[in-house]
Design an enzyme around this catalytic site. Structure first.
Site, PDB file in Angstrom:
ATOM      1  N   ARG A  17       0.805  -1.221   0.000  1.00  0.00           N
ATOM      2  CA  ARG A  17       0.000   0.000   0.000  1.00  0.00           C
ATOM      3  C   ARG A  17       0.841   1.275   0.000  1.00  0.00           C
ATOM      4  NH1 ARG A  17      -2.404  -3.912   1.357  1.00  0.00           N
ATOM      5  NH2 ARG A  17      -0.722  -4.271   2.817  1.00  0.00           N
ATOM      6  N   THR A  18       1.811   1.358   0.902  1.00  0.00           N
ATOM      7  CA  THR A  18       2.535   2.622   1.027  1.00  0.00           C
ATOM      8  C   THR A  18       3.321   2.936  -0.242  1.00  0.00           C
ATOM      9  OG1 THR A  18       2.713   2.265   3.413  1.00  0.00           O
ATOM     10  CG2 THR A  18       4.127   3.944   2.445  1.00  0.00           C
ATOM     11  N   LYS A  76      25.393  -3.869  -0.692  1.00  0.00           N
ATOM     12  CA  LYS A  76      26.850  -3.786  -0.798  1.00  0.00           C
ATOM     13  C   LYS A  76      27.461  -3.015   0.369  1.00  0.00           C
ATOM     14  CE  LYS A  76      26.348  -3.495  -5.850  1.00  0.00           C
ATOM     15  NZ  LYS A  76      26.562  -2.637  -7.042  1.00  0.00           N
ATOM     16  N   ARG A 124      11.310   4.073   3.261  1.00  0.00           N
ATOM     17  CA  ARG A 124      10.980   3.134   4.336  1.00  0.00           C
ATOM     18  C   ARG A 124      12.244   2.372   4.700  1.00  0.00           C
ATOM     19  NH1 ARG A 124       5.843  -0.750   4.572  1.00  0.00           N
ATOM     20  NH2 ARG A 124       5.035   1.267   5.260  1.00  0.00           N
ATOM     21  N   HIS A 154       5.139   6.224  11.411  1.00  0.00           N
ATOM     22  CA  HIS A 154       4.647   6.047  10.040  1.00  0.00           C
ATOM     23  C   HIS A 154       3.708   7.229   9.747  1.00  0.00           C
ATOM     24  CE1 HIS A 154       3.514   4.432   6.319  1.00  0.00           C
ATOM     25  NE2 HIS A 154       3.193   3.190   6.651  1.00  0.00           N
TER      26      HIS A 154
END
Length: 304
Positions: A51-52, A80, A101, A129
Site C-alpha cells: 500500500r505505502t 553492498k 521506508r 509512520h
C-alpha cells in the site's frame, strides 16, 4: 525545504489544510493531473510494502509526475554496504522528492539531514509512520465528519506498531480524545507513548480483553501482530491469534463505530466483517492516495 519525518512536523492547522487539499484532489482530479509534470518521486523502500509504496507511486503518477526507486534493500546498493546518507546524496541528484521506508528507526531522519530534496518517512522500524497517520486522519474526518470527541480503541501489537505510535502522537492534539489500549501484556505501548499521554493529560486505559471495550468505542483501530518485529518464531506464534475481530464481536459495537486497519491483515479481522458497513479499511487504503498527493504538492511547494 521541508521534510515529513514525524506527524508533529505539521501543525494541526497545516494538517487541516492537507486534508482540505486531499478533498479537492479527490473531487477534482483533472485539476491536478499535470501539476507534477517533469517531477520525479524516488521510492526508497528497504522493507517490503504494498500500500505505502504503490500509493506513493500512484499519487505521483496521478499528478503527472514519474517515479523511480527500489522495493527492497537487496535490490539496492545497501546490499553492498552503502550508507543511507550516501544513498540519499545520490538520489537527490536523480529525483525531486523521496519517500523512504527503512527497518532502522531514525534512518529517514538521517536521510533528511543529508538530502537536498524533501524526504518523507514512509515507516522507520517500529517507530513512526506519519503518512499512514495522515491517511487515518483523512479517513476519520471523511467518515466521521470531524476529528474530536472520540473514544478510540487501538488493538493488537501496540509495542512495535509504528502506525499506532504515529496516530497517538497526532491525535493527542485534538479535542476530547480518549484511548483504550487493547493488547496482551507483552505488546503494550512503549513507555514513551504512555508518558506522552500522561504529560498531555489524555484519558486512557490499558486492557487485555477486546470484548469488554467494544461498546465504548467510536473507532476501533486493529493491527496485525508483526512477525518481522519478533526475535523468535515461538513468541510470534503465541501472539498472532490473540485478537480476531468477527461478526460476534461487531455485534457488541455501536451502529456507527468505524473499523480501521493500516493493512496488511493476516487473520485479525475475519473476512466476514468486510461486508459490514462499519468496516472502513479498504476505503482507508484508497484515501492514502489522495493524502499523499496533497503531501507531495505541499512539500514541492506547488500551488494550484
Amino acid at each position: 525545504m521541508r521534510h515529513l519525518i514525524s506527524p508533529l512536523d505539521f501543525s494541526v492547522e497545516e494538517l487541516d489544510k492537507l486534508i482540505n487539499l486531499a478533498y479537492d484532489i479527490k473531487d477534482n482530479p483533472a485539476k491536478y493531473a499535470h501539476t507534477c509534470d517533469g517531477r520525479i518521486l524516488a521510492t526508497c523502500f528497504y522493507e517490503p510494502s504494498t500500500r505505502t509504496r504503490l500509493s506513493f507511486e500512484s499519487a505521483m503518477l496521478r499528478l503527472g509526475g514519474k517515479t523511480l526507486g527500489f522495493a527492497s534493500a537487496d535490490s539496492s546498493s545497501a546490499a553492498k554496504g552503502e550508507s543511507v546518507s550516501d544513498t540519499i546524496s545520490v538520489i537527490s541528484g536523480y529525483a525531486d522528492i523521496c519517500a523512504m521506508r527503512h527497518p532502522k528507526e531514525g534512518a529517514p531522519l538521517v536521510a533528511s539531514i543529508h538530502s537536498t530534496i524533501p524526504v518523507i518517512n514512509a515507516g522507520d522500524g517500529g517507530h513512526q509512520h506519519p503518512t499512514q497517520t495522515l491517511t487515518d486522519l483523512l479517513t476519520i474526518h471523511s467518515l466521521n465528519g470531524e476529528i474530536k470527541n472520540l473514544t478510540i480503541g487501538l488493538c493488537g501489537d501496540l509495542k512495535f506498531g509504528r502506525t499506532v505510535h504515529s496516530l497517538i502522537t497526532a491525535l493527542v492534539r485534538y479535542e476530547n480524545i480518549k484511548f483504550i489500549l487493547i493488547s496482551p501484556e507483552e505488546l503494550k505501548v512503549p513507555s514513551y507513548i504512555r508518558q506522552l499521554l500522561i504529560d498531555k493529560n489524555i484519558p486512557f486505559e490499558e486492557v487485555v480483553t477486546l470484548d469488554d471495550s467494544m461498546s465504548k468505542l467510536d473507532i476501533l483501530y486493529m493491527t496485525r501482530v508483526q512477525r518481522e518485529r519478533f526475535f523468535n518464531e515461538e513468541d510470534y506464534l503465541r501472539m498472532k491469534d490473540f485478537y480476531i475481530l468477527d461478526k460476534a464481536k461487531m455485534a457488541l459495537a455501536k451502529e456507527n463505530m468505524l473499523v480501521l486497519h493500516p493493512l496488511p491483515r493476516v487473520n485479525e479481522i475475519s473476512v466476514e466483517v468486510d461486508n459490514d458497513p462499519r468496516a472502513a479499511y479498504f476505503k482507508q487504503a484508497k484515501f492514502g492516495v489522495y493524502i499523499r498527493m496533497a503531501l507531495i504538492l505541499t512539500l514541492l511547494e506547488i500551488e494550484v
